[in-house]
Design a protein around this motif. Sequence first.
Motif, PDB file in Angstrom:
ATOM      1  N   GLY A   1       0.839  -1.211   0.000  1.00  0.00           N
ATOM      2  CA  GLY A   1       0.000   0.000   0.000  1.00  0.00           C
ATOM      3  C   GLY A   1       0.865   1.249   0.000  1.00  0.00           C
TER       4      GLY A   1
ATOM      5  N   GLU B   1      -0.045  -1.751  -4.786  1.00  0.00           N
ATOM      6  CA  GLU B   1      -1.002  -0.659  -4.519  1.00  0.00           C
ATOM      7  C   GLU B   1      -2.165  -0.765  -5.510  1.00  0.00           C
ATOM      8  OE1 GLU B   1      -1.391   2.071  -2.175  1.00  0.00           O
ATOM      9  OE2 GLU B   1      -3.222   1.887  -3.364  1.00  0.00           O
TER      10      GLU B   1
ATOM     11  N   ASP C   1      -3.992  -6.021  -5.332  1.00  0.00           N
ATOM     12  CA  ASP C   1      -3.967  -6.514  -3.953  1.00  0.00           C
ATOM     13  C   ASP C   1      -2.620  -7.194  -3.649  1.00  0.00           C
ATOM     14  OD1 ASP C   1      -4.464  -7.820  -1.566  1.00  0.00           O
ATOM     15  OD2 ASP C   1      -6.415  -8.582  -2.196  1.00  0.00           O
ATOM     16  N   VAL C   2      -2.013  -6.800  -2.561  1.00  0.00           N
ATOM     17  CA  VAL C   2      -0.704  -7.370  -2.214  1.00  0.00           C
ATOM     18  C   VAL C   2      -0.768  -8.876  -1.963  1.00  0.00           C
ATOM     19  CG1 VAL C   2      -0.883  -7.006   0.281  1.00  0.00           C
ATOM     20  CG2 VAL C   2       1.358  -6.990  -0.820  1.00  0.00           C
TER      21      VAL C   2
ATOM     22  N   LEU D   1       2.940   0.819   5.852  1.00  0.00           N
ATOM     23  CA  LEU D   1       2.982   2.186   6.372  1.00  0.00           C
ATOM     24  C   LEU D   1       1.610   2.824   6.239  1.00  0.00           C
ATOM     25  CD1 LEU D   1       6.385   3.124   4.703  1.00  0.00           C
ATOM     26  CD2 LEU D   1       5.983   2.188   7.000  1.00  0.00           C
ATOM     27  N   TYR D   2       0.997   3.064   7.357  1.00  0.00           N
ATOM     28  CA  TYR D   2      -0.330   3.680   7.395  1.00  0.00           C
ATOM     29  C   TYR D   2      -1.350   2.915   6.562  1.00  0.00           C
ATOM     30  CZ  TYR D   2       2.400   7.208   9.623  1.00  0.00           C
ATOM     31  OH  TYR D   2       3.244   7.843  10.484  1.00  0.00           O
TER      32      TYR D   2
ATOM     33  N   THR E   1       5.562  10.242   4.588  1.00  0.00           N
ATOM     34  CA  THR E   1       4.677   9.906   3.466  1.00  0.00           C
ATOM     35  C   THR E   1       3.544  10.915   3.457  1.00  0.00           C
ATOM     36  OG1 THR E   1       3.152   8.522   4.730  1.00  0.00           O
ATOM     37  CG2 THR E   1       5.110   7.422   3.853  1.00  0.00           C
TER      38      THR E   1
ATOM     39  N   TYR F   1       0.349  10.390   3.646  1.00  0.00           N
ATOM     40  CA  TYR F   1      -0.652  10.114   4.677  1.00  0.00           C
ATOM     41  C   TYR F   1      -0.124  10.560   6.045  1.00  0.00           C
ATOM     42  CZ  TYR F   1      -4.129   7.840   7.533  1.00  0.00           C
ATOM     43  OH  TYR F   1      -5.120   7.612   8.456  1.00  0.00           O
TER      44      TYR F   1
HETATM   45  C1  LIG Z   1      -3.942   5.232   4.160  1.00  0.00           C
HETATM   46  S1  LIG Z   1      -3.176   4.826   2.662  1.00  0.00           S
HETATM   47  C2  LIG Z   1      -1.438   5.055   3.035  1.00  0.00           C
HETATM   48  C3  LIG Z   1      -0.592   5.163   1.793  1.00  0.00           C
HETATM   49  C4  LIG Z   1       0.900   5.362   2.040  1.00  0.00           C
HETATM   50  N1  LIG Z   1       1.488   4.187   2.653  1.00  0.00           N
HETATM   51  C5  LIG Z   1       1.166   6.588   2.866  1.00  0.00           C
HETATM   52  O1  LIG Z   1       1.626   6.445   4.033  1.00  0.00           O
HETATM   53  O2  LIG Z   1       0.929   7.709   2.366  1.00  0.00           O
HETATM   54  C6  LIG Z   1      -3.307   3.031   2.592  1.00  0.00           C
HETATM   55  C7  LIG Z   1      -3.010   2.472   1.224  1.00  0.00           C
HETATM   56  O3  LIG Z   1      -3.094   1.050   1.255  1.00  0.00           O
HETATM   57  C8  LIG Z   1      -3.631   0.626   0.021  1.00  0.00           C
HETATM   58  N2  LIG Z   1      -4.172  -0.743   0.162  1.00  0.00           N
HETATM   59  C9  LIG Z   1      -5.363  -1.103   0.716  1.00  0.00           C
HETATM   60  N3  LIG Z   1      -5.550  -2.422   0.623  1.00  0.00           N
HETATM   61  C10 LIG Z   1      -4.451  -2.927  -0.003  1.00  0.00           C
HETATM   62  C11 LIG Z   1      -4.072  -4.232  -0.397  1.00  0.00           C
HETATM   63  N4  LIG Z   1      -4.853  -5.297  -0.158  1.00  0.00           N
HETATM   64  N5  LIG Z   1      -2.891  -4.384  -1.047  1.00  0.00           N
HETATM   65  C12 LIG Z   1      -2.097  -3.312  -1.285  1.00  0.00           C
HETATM   66  N6  LIG Z   1      -2.396  -2.059  -0.925  1.00  0.00           N
HETATM   67  C13 LIG Z   1      -3.568  -1.856  -0.297  1.00  0.00           C
HETATM   68  C14 LIG Z   1      -4.681   1.678  -0.300  1.00  0.00           C
HETATM   69  O4  LIG Z   1      -5.035   1.715  -1.652  1.00  0.00           O
HETATM   70  C15 LIG Z   1      -3.998   2.950   0.158  1.00  0.00           C
HETATM   71  O5  LIG Z   1      -3.277   3.596  -0.866  1.00  0.00           O
END
Ligand SMILES: C[S@@+](CC[C@H](N)C(=O)[O-])C[C@H]1O[C@@H](n2cnc3c(N)ncnc32)[C@H](O)[C@@H]1O
Length: 233
Positions: A66, A89, A116-117, A135-136, A212, A214
């Motif tokens: 993500g 992402e 999806d990861v 991270l977040y 980041t 967020y």
């Molecule tokens: C709150 S944001 C934080 C983004 C970044 N890490 C930051 O700190 O700015 C959470 C991120 O996780 C991603 N995310 C949610 N589910 C996910 C998954 N199953 N696999 C990968 N990424 C995912 C979302 O699309 C989103 O961009």
Amino acid sequence: MTIKPHPHRERRERHASRRRLWGRAKGKPLSAHQSNLVQELLPTLAALPGPLSHFGGAQSVSLEIGFGGGEHLLHLAKNEPNCGFIGAEPFLNGVAKTLAGITERELDNIRIHHGDVTEVMAALPKNSLDRIYILYPDPWPKPRHYKRRLIQEDFIAELYRVLKPDAPLYFASDIISYVDWALARILRHGGFEWTAESSSNWLTPYENWPSTRYEAKARREGRTPHYFTFIKA
Ligand SMILES: C[S@@+](CC[C@H](N)C(=O)[O-])C[C@H]1O[C@@H](n2cnc3c(N)ncnc32)[C@H](O)[C@@H]1O
């Protein structure tokens, strides 16, 4: 003749796939440059299939889950040109922004999974990653949405499976209920050691931390980031 699935089954299947991936897939329309990067560059940087096959001579391979706008992923890749980085992402705008960052910085050590990861993790062998960053993650602060959180027992088991022994798992969040949730579940798994010795440890950013998008928002809004490091035992 086409056999149509039973409507109940179809609904169940749609529900099952929605349950796996929550959150935004797309935001505002991409610019022409971003669309072009998604069409032309993204397929050449796809992490799947064979996520490790892209990093033949790399000193290490890490995964960021993500990565949002890619600030941290780009920072790592720039600072450690001999290491490989996989980012996952599902949010297209974040992927497009990161692709722009990759070209601007002329990086050749990032591979991207737009999705999806768990798809990347399923394709990784046991004991294959040197670091994992979460991270977040989306906080899903309402109790009725807790089941949407990324950190769940089966997900932790997968994190454990793909990390190398002694390798770190980094988890940062500014949402106290998620911090408690993640800490309790990761420790309950039994395969991770928490490195913190005092609160100053988990309130201090990781070494060489770029922040980041967020996190900047969380700080602006008065929330306190927590930085956890766990080591796979
Ligand atoms: C709150 S944001 C934080 C983004 C970044 N890490 C930051 O700190 O700015 C959470 C991120 O996780 C991603 N995310 C949610 N589910 C996910 C998954 N199953 N696999 C990968 N990424 C995912 C979302 O699309 C989103 O961009």
